[in-house]
Design a protein around this motif. Structure first.
Motif, PDB file in Angstrom:
ATOM      1  N   PHE A  72       0.938  -1.133   0.002  1.00 16.49           N
ATOM      2  CA  PHE A  72      -0.040   0.151  -0.066  1.00 16.49           C
ATOM      3  C   PHE A  72       0.858   1.331  -0.163  1.00 16.49           C
ATOM      4  O   PHE A  72       1.866   1.597   0.862  1.00 16.49           O
ATOM      5  CB  PHE A  72      -0.925   0.186   1.111  1.00 16.49           C
ATOM      6  CG  PHE A  72      -1.808  -1.104   1.308  1.00 16.49           C
ATOM      7  CD1 PHE A  72      -3.208  -0.866   0.679  1.00 16.49           C
ATOM      8  CD2 PHE A  72      -1.688  -2.179   1.693  1.00 16.49           C
ATOM      9  CE1 PHE A  72      -4.255  -1.839   0.514  1.00 16.49           C
ATOM     10  CE2 PHE A  72      -2.720  -3.480   1.524  1.00 16.49           C
ATOM     11  CZ  PHE A  72      -3.771  -3.100   1.071  1.00 16.49           C
ATOM     12  N   ASP A  73       0.722   2.139  -0.969  1.00 14.66           N
ATOM     13  CA  ASP A  73       1.554   3.375  -1.093  1.00 14.66           C
ATOM     14  C   ASP A  73       0.746   4.576  -0.560  1.00 14.66           C
ATOM     15  O   ASP A  73      -0.601   4.824  -0.568  1.00 14.66           O
ATOM     16  CB  ASP A  73       1.842   3.599  -2.520  1.00 14.66           C
ATOM     17  CG  ASP A  73       2.873   2.655  -3.193  1.00 14.66           C
ATOM     18  OD1 ASP A  73       3.205   2.028  -2.174  1.00 14.66           O
ATOM     19  OD2 ASP A  73       3.386   2.988  -4.562  1.00 14.66           O
ATOM     20  N   ASP A  74       1.555   5.769  -0.049  1.00 13.12           N
ATOM     21  CA  ASP A  74       0.898   7.135  -0.005  1.00 13.12           C
ATOM     22  C   ASP A  74       0.282   7.356   1.512  1.00 13.12           C
ATOM     23  O   ASP A  74      -0.161   8.176   1.741  1.00 13.12           O
ATOM     24  CB  ASP A  74       0.026   7.308  -1.047  1.00 13.12           C
ATOM     25  CG  ASP A  74       0.601   7.634  -2.471  1.00 13.12           C
ATOM     26  OD1 ASP A  74       1.953   7.051  -2.516  1.00 13.12           O
ATOM     27  OD2 ASP A  74      -0.051   7.772  -3.327  1.00 13.12           O
ATOM     28  N   GLY A  75       0.405   6.354   2.368  1.00 15.06           N
ATOM     29  CA  GLY A  75      -0.355   6.545   3.468  1.00 15.06           C
ATOM     30  C   GLY A  75       0.731   7.117   4.420  1.00 15.06           C
ATOM     31  O   GLY A  75       1.699   7.444   4.088  1.00 15.06           O
ATOM     32  N   ASN A 123       9.694   3.044   2.958  1.00 19.82           N
ATOM     33  CA  ASN A 123       9.862   4.543   2.612  1.00 19.82           C
ATOM     34  C   ASN A 123       9.319   4.893   1.152  1.00 19.82           C
ATOM     35  O   ASN A 123       9.694   3.882   0.300  1.00 19.82           O
ATOM     36  CB  ASN A 123      11.567   4.660   2.617  1.00 19.82           C
ATOM     37  CG  ASN A 123      11.620   6.317   2.530  1.00 19.82           C
ATOM     38  OD1 ASN A 123      10.795   7.097   2.311  1.00 19.82           O
ATOM     39  ND2 ASN A 123      13.102   6.504   2.305  1.00 19.82           N
ATOM     40  N   HIS A 124       8.608   5.860   1.029  1.00 16.96           N
ATOM     41  CA  HIS A 124       8.057   6.166  -0.267  1.00 16.96           C
ATOM     42  C   HIS A 124       8.185   7.661  -0.484  1.00 16.96           C
ATOM     43  O   HIS A 124       7.434   8.364  -1.013  1.00 16.96           O
ATOM     44  CB  HIS A 124       6.723   5.854  -0.062  1.00 16.96           C
ATOM     45  CG  HIS A 124       6.045   6.216  -1.427  1.00 16.96           C
ATOM     46  ND1 HIS A 124       6.332   5.656  -3.014  1.00 16.96           N
ATOM     47  CD2 HIS A 124       4.637   6.665  -2.044  1.00 16.96           C
ATOM     48  CE1 HIS A 124       5.578   6.069  -3.700  1.00 16.96           C
ATOM     49  NE2 HIS A 124       4.577   6.592  -3.234  1.00 16.96           N
ATOM     50  N   THR A 125       9.407   7.891  -0.037  1.00 14.82           N
ATOM     51  CA  THR A 125      10.103   9.538   0.037  1.00 14.82           C
ATOM     52  C   THR A 125       9.251  10.409   1.164  1.00 14.82           C
ATOM     53  O   THR A 125       8.274   9.958   1.718  1.00 14.82           O
ATOM     54  CB  THR A 125       9.580  10.453  -1.079  1.00 14.82           C
ATOM     55  OG1 THR A 125       8.271  10.616  -1.550  1.00 14.82           O
ATOM     56  CG2 THR A 125      10.424   9.505  -2.526  1.00 14.82           C
ATOM     57  N   ASP A 127       8.381  13.791   0.678  1.00 15.52           N
ATOM     58  CA  ASP A 127       7.776  14.728  -0.121  1.00 15.52           C
ATOM     59  C   ASP A 127       6.750  14.500  -1.232  1.00 15.52           C
ATOM     60  O   ASP A 127       5.686  15.123  -1.722  1.00 15.52           O
ATOM     61  CB  ASP A 127       8.451  15.956  -0.402  1.00 15.52           C
ATOM     62  CG  ASP A 127       9.381  15.998  -1.450  1.00 15.52           C
ATOM     63  OD1 ASP A 127       9.336  14.801  -2.100  1.00 15.52           O
ATOM     64  OD2 ASP A 127      10.385  16.594  -1.483  1.00 15.52           O
ATOM     65  N   HIS A 128       7.001  13.066  -1.622  1.00 14.31           N
ATOM     66  CA  HIS A 128       6.159  12.599  -2.939  1.00 14.31           C
ATOM     67  C   HIS A 128       6.270  13.326  -3.974  1.00 14.31           C
ATOM     68  O   HIS A 128       5.255  13.504  -4.783  1.00 14.31           O
ATOM     69  CB  HIS A 128       4.710  12.451  -2.407  1.00 14.31           C
ATOM     70  CG  HIS A 128       4.383  11.163  -3.255  1.00 14.31           C
ATOM     71  ND1 HIS A 128       3.529  11.604  -4.417  1.00 14.31           N
ATOM     72  CD2 HIS A 128       4.047   9.952  -3.032  1.00 14.31           C
ATOM     73  CE1 HIS A 128       2.976  10.316  -4.972  1.00 14.31           C
ATOM     74  NE2 HIS A 128       3.215   9.414  -4.067  1.00 14.31           N
ATOM     75  N   PHE A 129       7.421  13.853  -4.264  1.00 19.14           N
ATOM     76  CA  PHE A 129       7.698  14.655  -5.582  1.00 19.14           C
ATOM     77  C   PHE A 129       8.274  13.659  -6.555  1.00 19.14           C
ATOM     78  O   PHE A 129       8.853  12.789  -6.292  1.00 19.14           O
ATOM     79  CB  PHE A 129       8.726  15.889  -5.358  1.00 19.14           C
ATOM     80  CG  PHE A 129       7.893  17.200  -5.087  1.00 19.14           C
ATOM     81  CD1 PHE A 129       7.035  17.624  -5.836  1.00 19.14           C
ATOM     82  CD2 PHE A 129       8.626  17.644  -3.818  1.00 19.14           C
ATOM     83  CE1 PHE A 129       6.683  19.000  -5.636  1.00 19.14           C
ATOM     84  CE2 PHE A 129       7.916  19.169  -3.676  1.00 19.14           C
ATOM     85  CZ  PHE A 129       6.859  19.610  -4.583  1.00 19.14           C
TER      86      PHE A 129
END
Ligand SMILES: [Zn+2]
Length: 288
Positions: A72-75, A123-125, A127-129
Motif C-alpha cells: 500500500f502506497d501513500d499513507g 519508505n516512499h519519500t 515529500d512525494h515529488f
C-alpha cells in the motif's frame, strides 16, 4: 496552465519521465515547508565520482510458490489507512506499507498501529515529488528524510524504498544505495493499461485477479499522493480512484486466498522466495 495540467506534467498524471524534463512552476508544499520555486533541467543521471556497491530493484520474484506481497502506497491518511488495516485484520493477511514521510510525522499513531498489527513499513519519500523534477540533492534528501521519519517512530530505518510513480532514475538508485535501501516496485496493479474507469470496482477487481502470478508484488494505495497535504486540498479524482481500489480490496483478497495464495511481507517474499539477501551464497542445501 491549470492545476491539473501542471500536476500531470509534474508526474502525478500520465506523463513519463522523458516528458517532464524541465517544468517550471510554484509548488504548494506542506504548510511547514512553505512554498518555493522549482526550476531547472535535471538530467536524472548519477553524480560524477566513484560509487561503491549496488542496489537491488525488484518488480516481483521468480518462483513457483503461490506467494504474493500486498503493498500500500501513500499513507498514512485519515481517509483510508484505518479501513485498510481493518480489512487486513479481518482476513489475517500481512502487507507492506510504503509511507510518505510528511504523513508519518503527522500521524505517527497510524504507523505504530500498522507495525503492531504485524505489517511491514517502508519508505516512499518524504515529500512525494517526482524524482524526474528534483535535483540530485533533493532526491537524496527526500529519500533520507523519509527513512528517518519512519525511524523516528519505529526505531530503525526501513529496508525498502519505492520511488514515486515507480520512476527509477540514476539519482534514485544512487540515493537508495547510499541510504541503504533495496528498491521494491510492483508487478500487479489496478490497471494494466486496459482503460478501466477509475470508479469501476468490478473492473479493478478483475484486473487484480487476472494479473496475479506467483511471487507478485501487488500495489494498492491508502493515500492520495501529495494532495493529502497540499494546501489546495485532496485531489477529488484521486480520492475516487483510491476509493475504488479499497472497495475492491476485500474481493481481491478473497479471490487470492481462494486461488491458494499465501500473503507475505515484501521482506519475506524476496528473502524466502527469491534468490535471497544480497551476498547470500547458494549451497547444496538450497537445491531441491
Ligand atoms: Zn505514491
Amino acid at each position: 496552465m491549470d492545476r491539473r495540467t501542471f500536476l500531470r506534467r509534474a508526474g502525478i498524471g500520465g506523463a513519463g519521465i522523458a516528458a517532464v524534463a524541465a517544468p517550471v512552476g510554484t509548488y504548494a508544499l506542506g504548510q511547514h515547508l512553505g512554498s518555493r520555486q522549482l526550476s531547472g533541467n535535471y538530467s536524472a543521471s548519477v553524480k560524477a565520482g566513484m560509487i561503491r556497491g549496488g542496489v537491488n530493484v525488484w518488480w516481483s520474484v521468480s518462483t513457483t510458490d503461490k506467494v504474493l506481497a500486498l503493498t500500500f502506497d501513500d499513507g498514512p491518511t485519515e481517509q483510508f489507512t484505518d479501513e485498510v488495516l481493518d480489512v487486513l485484520a479481518r482476513y489475517e493477511v500481512p502487507a507492506t506499507f510504503f509511507l510518505i514521510g510528511e504523513l508519518v510525522e503527522r500521524r505517527p499513531d497510524h504507523v505504530r498501529r500498522t507495525v503492531e498489527a504485524g505489517h511491514e513499513v517502508a519508505n516512499h519519500t518524504f515529500d512525494h515529488f517526482s524524482a524526474a523534477i528534483q535535483s540530485p540533492d533533493e532526491v537524496r534528501r527526500t529519500i533520507e528524510r523519509g527513512a528517518d521519519a519512519i525511524a523516528e517512530v519505529v526505531g530503525e530505518r526501513p529496508r525498502w524504498f519505492r520511488p514515486v510513480r515507480g520512476e527509477v532514475t540514476g539519482q534514485v538508485l544512487q540515493a537508495a544505495a547510499e541510504v541503504g535501501h533495496d528498491v521494491a516496485l510492483w508487478s500487479v496493479s489496478r490497471d494494466p493499461g486496459n482503460g478501466t474507469a477509475i470508479d469501476d470496482v468490478d473492473g479493478v477487481l478483475r484486473n487484480y485477479v487476472d494479473g496475479l502470478h506467483e511471487g507478485a508484488l501487488v500495489i494498492f494505495h491508502d493515500g492520495i499522493g501529495r494532495s493529502a497535504f497540499e494546501l489546495t486540498g485532496p485531489d477529488e479524482e484521486l480520492v475516487l480512484a483510491r476509493r475504488t481500489e479499497i472497495d475492491a480490496l476485500p474481493g481481491v483478497i478473497e479471490r487470492y486466498l481462494a486461488e491458494g495464495y499465501r500473503f507475505v511481507t515484501t521482506t519475506e517474499l524476496i528473502d524466502e522466495h527469491g534468490p535471497g539477501p544480497v551476498g547470500r551464497t547458494a549451497s547444496a542445501a538450497d537445491e531441491g
